[in-house]
Structures are given as structure tokens and as C-alpha cells.
Design a protein around this motif. Structure first.
Motif, PDB file in Angstrom:
ATOM      1  N   PHE A 196       0.831  -1.209   0.000  1.00  0.00           N
ATOM      2  CA  PHE A 196       0.000   0.000   0.000  1.00  0.00           C
ATOM      3  C   PHE A 196       0.869   1.263   0.000  1.00  0.00           C
ATOM      4  N   ILE A 197       2.020   1.207   0.681  1.00  0.00           N
ATOM      5  CA  ILE A 197       2.941   2.342   0.645  1.00  0.00           C
ATOM      6  C   ILE A 197       3.477   2.540  -0.769  1.00  0.00           C
ATOM      7  N   ALA A 198       3.831   1.448  -1.425  1.00  0.00           N
ATOM      8  CA  ALA A 198       4.321   1.518  -2.797  1.00  0.00           C
ATOM      9  C   ALA A 198       3.254   2.049  -3.745  1.00  0.00           C
ATOM     10  N   LEU A 199       2.016   1.618  -3.531  1.00  0.00           N
ATOM     11  CA  LEU A 199       0.909   2.090  -4.358  1.00  0.00           C
ATOM     12  C   LEU A 199       0.740   3.596  -4.223  1.00  0.00           C
ATOM     13  N   ALA A 200       0.837   4.093  -2.994  1.00  0.00           N
ATOM     14  CA  ALA A 200       0.718   5.540  -2.766  1.00  0.00           C
ATOM     15  C   ALA A 200       1.853   6.300  -3.445  1.00  0.00           C
ATOM     16  N   CYS A 201       3.067   5.753  -3.386  1.00  0.00           N
ATOM     17  CA  CYS A 201       4.219   6.417  -4.021  1.00  0.00           C
ATOM     18  C   CYS A 201       4.051   6.483  -5.534  1.00  0.00           C
TER      19      CYS A 201
ATOM     20  N   TYR B 147       8.857  -9.482 -12.939  1.00  0.00           N
ATOM     21  CA  TYR B 147       8.254  -9.089 -11.665  1.00  0.00           C
ATOM     22  C   TYR B 147       7.752 -10.311 -10.896  1.00  0.00           C
ATOM     23  N   ALA B 148       7.311 -11.338 -11.616  1.00  0.00           N
ATOM     24  CA  ALA B 148       6.875 -12.562 -10.940  1.00  0.00           C
ATOM     25  C   ALA B 148       8.051 -13.229 -10.228  1.00  0.00           C
ATOM     26  N   LEU B 149       9.223 -13.249 -10.874  1.00  0.00           N
ATOM     27  CA  LEU B 149      10.410 -13.835 -10.246  1.00  0.00           C
ATOM     28  C   LEU B 149      10.838 -13.027  -9.021  1.00  0.00           C
ATOM     29  N   ILE B 150      10.803 -11.703  -9.151  1.00  0.00           N
ATOM     30  CA  ILE B 150      11.169 -10.852  -8.014  1.00  0.00           C
ATOM     31  C   ILE B 150      10.220 -11.092  -6.844  1.00  0.00           C
ATOM     32  N   SER B 151       8.935 -11.180  -7.154  1.00  0.00           N
ATOM     33  CA  SER B 151       7.936 -11.399  -6.111  1.00  0.00           C
ATOM     34  C   SER B 151       8.151 -12.738  -5.406  1.00  0.00           C
TER      35      SER B 151
ATOM     36  N   SER C 157       8.366  -1.107  -6.145  1.00  0.00           N
ATOM     37  CA  SER C 157       6.976  -0.652  -5.988  1.00  0.00           C
ATOM     38  C   SER C 157       6.044  -1.486  -6.844  1.00  0.00           C
ATOM     39  N   HIS C 158       6.389  -1.664  -8.113  1.00  0.00           N
ATOM     40  CA  HIS C 158       5.542  -2.464  -8.992  1.00  0.00           C
ATOM     41  C   HIS C 158       5.460  -3.913  -8.516  1.00  0.00           C
ATOM     42  N   THR C 159       6.584  -4.441  -8.005  1.00  0.00           N
ATOM     43  CA  THR C 159       6.581  -5.806  -7.490  1.00  0.00           C
ATOM     44  C   THR C 159       5.588  -5.952  -6.343  1.00  0.00           C
ATOM     45  N   LEU C 160       5.629  -5.017  -5.408  1.00  0.00           N
ATOM     46  CA  LEU C 160       4.738  -5.083  -4.249  1.00  0.00           C
ATOM     47  C   LEU C 160       3.284  -4.884  -4.636  1.00  0.00           C
ATOM     48  N   VAL C 161       3.030  -3.959  -5.572  1.00  0.00           N
ATOM     49  CA  VAL C 161       1.658  -3.692  -5.994  1.00  0.00           C
ATOM     50  C   VAL C 161       1.078  -4.901  -6.729  1.00  0.00           C
ATOM     51  N   LEU C 162       1.871  -5.516  -7.603  1.00  0.00           N
ATOM     52  CA  LEU C 162       1.400  -6.699  -8.323  1.00  0.00           C
ATOM     53  C   LEU C 162       1.159  -7.882  -7.382  1.00  0.00           C
ATOM     54  N   SER C 163       1.797  -7.863  -6.208  1.00  0.00           N
ATOM     55  CA  SER C 163       1.615  -8.944  -5.235  1.00  0.00           C
ATOM     56  C   SER C 163       0.420  -8.726  -4.315  1.00  0.00           C
TER      57      SER C 163
ATOM     58  N   LEU D  54       8.354  -1.329   6.341  1.00  0.00           N
ATOM     59  CA  LEU D  54       8.735  -0.079   5.672  1.00  0.00           C
ATOM     60  C   LEU D  54      10.155  -0.108   5.127  1.00  0.00           C
ATOM     61  N   ILE D  55      11.105  -0.570   5.941  1.00  0.00           N
ATOM     62  CA  ILE D  55      12.507  -0.489   5.548  1.00  0.00           C
ATOM     63  C   ILE D  55      12.979  -1.755   4.831  1.00  0.00           C
ATOM     64  N   SER D  56      12.789  -2.915   5.469  1.00  0.00           N
ATOM     65  CA  SER D  56      13.271  -4.158   4.862  1.00  0.00           C
ATOM     66  C   SER D  56      12.556  -4.486   3.564  1.00  0.00           C
ATOM     67  N   MET D  57      11.256  -4.188   3.509  1.00  0.00           N
ATOM     68  CA  MET D  57      10.455  -4.605   2.359  1.00  0.00           C
ATOM     69  C   MET D  57      10.320  -3.535   1.293  1.00  0.00           C
ATOM     70  N   PHE D  58      10.694  -2.280   1.603  1.00  0.00           N
ATOM     71  CA  PHE D  58      10.489  -1.221   0.613  1.00  0.00           C
ATOM     72  C   PHE D  58      11.685  -0.272   0.491  1.00  0.00           C
ATOM     73  N   LEU D  59      11.937   0.536   1.510  1.00  0.00           N
ATOM     74  CA  LEU D  59      12.950   1.590   1.393  1.00  0.00           C
ATOM     75  C   LEU D  59      14.345   1.043   1.122  1.00  0.00           C
ATOM     76  N   GLY D  60      14.701  -0.083   1.731  1.00  0.00           N
ATOM     77  CA  GLY D  60      16.029  -0.642   1.524  1.00  0.00           C
ATOM     78  C   GLY D  60      16.292  -1.050   0.084  1.00  0.00           C
TER      79      GLY D  60
END
Length: 340
Positions: free
Chosen positions: A98-103, A121-125, A234-240, A272-278
Motif C-alpha cells: 500500500f505504501i508503494a501504491l501511494a508512491c 516481476y513474478a520472479l522478483i515477487s 513498488s511495482h513488485t509489491l503492488v502486483l503482489s 517499511l525499511i526491509s520490504m520497501f525503502l532498503g
């Protein structure tokens, strides 16, 4: 008068030199949020000092990602004090999604990437959204200490380098592979000596975690060569989200929750950090410095995680743990000299 004024400024940098340095730093930071073809204009318009060449930028950015990831294991342990391991593993991706979607919305970027990139993106996910959090979280839940898990995961750079050869077409020099093999040997010896020569279930789960991360890191770094790293994650998280949201809701309803301060802080960190910002500097660093070469900065992660485990959790570790961590630290220095 003029000579005195000039002399008074002699110890410091001249205004043009200072301006160029500041402009160079801004160019690097701004290029993280631009497409590669756009960032080329900014970079070409600035005369970067030798210490800020593309390889050095990649290493520096990758290390920032490693610094962010180094707190993941202690934070996961904290989060599991109040939340089920499965909820921590899946829920962190749901919140980050949801944070990625907002960004993406704020940046006015389409939330769905090009169809041709969906397999990537499927492999990354599979690697970093599901694989690594689930395997590493279960290993910690089954009794692996934070320090033990950190040292075992130090095999990750070697696995990432192998994936970079297979998937990204990189060809490191022989010295690079010698250093990787030495690091892997040090970690293998450490693991076997800690468990009387027999790998345990947590060890096998940690191997699954590092293989998952290696795949996700390689594919994300490859995609970041033409798409900014923050958009890739961001796209990886949103697609998941179609998977992570219902799973998170179901787990929250079916598992006990005790929202202690430690648990909430740990959950917030991994989300926030491990899953996105990092991932923002991490993927940018892999793209700039080379996936195999810049990825070796993660060999420093065991030492950083050991420090976090000691400082935050009072965790004690023996000489063998420190020796193994120092051994891989030497290996990372060698790999950084072995240009890809």
C-alpha cells in the motif's frame, strides 16, 4: 587586499569545485528516481570526480541497501514476539504494497508495469516478497539465533553472483570467484561446526531464503538497468497485493496477536525499511555497479547484524561467529578489487 582575501580561502575548496561536488551528489540522488535515459542527461552534465565513477556509485548505493537490510533479522524476532511468523512474513509485504501504491500514485506513474516485464516481476515477487521473508522467518521461529542466521545468509552474495552469470550475462574475473568460494567455504565450515557437522532444519530454511533472495536480487537488478529501483520494488509489491492482502487479513483473523511495543516496532521496520525503502538504493546499486560486484557488499551484512543483535537484544556469540564474519569481510574487499 585581494591577495589576503584569496589567501584566506586557500584552505577550503574553491566555489566552482564545491559547486561541482554538490551538483554531482545531487545528480546521483536524483537519478535514483529517473529513468535511465533521463538520468544520463543529468550525469553527463556534471563532471563527476574519480571517486564517484559509476562502479563506486553502485557500491555505495548497494551498501546503503545492506545497511537497511542488516536490521531485518532482529526486527523479525521482535515482530514475532507479538505476531505469528506467517503473519510477519506475509503481512510486511501487504503493508509495504500500500505504501508503494501511494508512491506510484503521487509520482503519477502507472501502477501496472509493461506486460513484457511481468515474468521478471513474478520472479522478483517469488524471491523477495514471499520466499525470503517466509523461509528466514520460519528459521528464526524454529530456533535459529539472529547471529547464526546472519552468518549463514552471508552465502547470499555468492548465490547472487551465480544468478547474475546465468540471468544477467555478467562475467566476473577468476579472482572474483576465488573470493566468493573462500567466503562460501568459511560460512559452510561455520555452519557445520555449530551443529556438530549436521545441518538443521533452520539451516535448510536459511538456504531456501538465500536462494530466493538471490533470484529476486538478480532479476530486480537486471530490471533496474532501465527502470528506477524504487519503481521496480513498488511495482513488485503492488502486483503482489492480490495475494498478500487476503492472506494478511486471513492470518490476522486466525492467529493470536499481542501488539507489544517491541512487536509493533519490529513489524514496522520489516514492512517499511526491509520490504520497501532498503530496495531503492539496493537495486540502483546493483544496476550501476554490476549485480555480481555490487552484490558482494552484502558480505558485510553479518557483521552489521551481529552489532544490531548485540546492541538491541543483548545476544551473545562466540569467537567462531566473529571469525566467520571477519572472514567474509575480507572476501568482500577482494571482490571489490576484482572488477567485473
Amino acid at each position: 587586499m585581494i591577495s589576503r582575501l584569496d589567501g584566506s580561502r586557500a584552505p577550503g575548496p574553491t566555489r566552482p569545485a564545491s559547486s561541482r561536488s554538490i551538483a554531482a551528489i545531487w545528480a546521483i540522488l536524483l537519478s535514483l528516481f529517473m529513468k535511465r535515459q533521463n538520468s544520463a542527461t543529468a550525469a553527463d552534465g556534471v563532471a563527476l570526480p574519480p571517486v564517484l565513477d559509476r562502479a563506486a556509485q553502485g557500491t555505495a548505493l548497494a551498501f546503503l541497501g545492506v545497511l537497511a537490510f542488516s536490521g531485518s533479522f532482529p526486527a523479525t524476532v521482535y515482530a514475532m514476539e507479538g505476531f505469528h511468523p506467517w503473519l510477519v512474513a506475509i503481512g510486511r509485504a501487504g503493508i509495504a504494497g500500500f505504501i508503494a501504491l501511494a508512491c506510484l500514485k503521487l509520482a503519477k506513474i502507472p501502477i501496472i508495469p509493461q506486460r513484457c516485464d511481468w515474468p521478471s516481476y513474478a520472479l522478483i515477487s517469488l524471491g523477495v516478497v514471499f520466499g525470503f521473508p517466509v523461509f528466514s522467518g520460519l528459521a528464526l521461529a524454529l530456533g535459529a539465533s539472529t547471529s547464526h542466521a546472519a552468518v549463514v545468509i552471508a552465502l547470499l552474495p555468492a548465490a547472487t553472483a551465480a544468478c547474475a552469470v546465468l540471468r544477467a550475462g555478467e562475467r566476473p574475473r577468476p579472482l572474483f570467484w576465488v573470493a566468493c568460494a573462500a567466503g562460501a567455504l568459511a560460512i559452510t565450515a561455520f555452519t557445520l561446526t555449530q551443529n556438530q557437522g549436521t545441518p538443521t532444519w533452520p539451516d535448510l530454511l536459511l538456504v531456501g531464503a538465500l536462494l530466493s533472495a538471490a533470484i529476486g536480487y538478480t532479476e530486480g537488478g537486471r530490471l533496474s538497468r532501465r527502470t528506477p529501483g524504487w519503481q521496480v520494488i513498488s511495482h513488485t509489491l503492488v502486483l503482489s497485493l492480490p495475494l498478500t492482502v487476503p492472506l494478511t487479513v486471513g492470518l490476522a483473523l486466525l492467529t493470536p496477536i499481542t501488539p507489544t511495543p517491541h512487536a509493533m516496532a519490529g513489524f514496522a521496520y520489516v514492512s517499511l525499511i526491509s520490504m520497501f525503502l532498503g530496495f531503492i538504493p539496493w537495486y540502483a546499486g546493483l544496476a550501476r555497479g554490476g549485480i555480481a560486484r555490487a552484490g558482494q557488499t552484502q558480505l558485510t551484512q553479518p557483521l552489521l547484524t551481529l552489532l544490531w543483535a548485540w546492541f538491541l537484544m543483548g545476544e551473545r556469540f562466540g569467537p567462531a561467529t566473529v571469525a566467520a564474519a571477519l572472514a567474509v569481510l575480507v572476501c568482500v574487499a577482494v571482490t571489490q578489487r576484482a572488477r567485473t
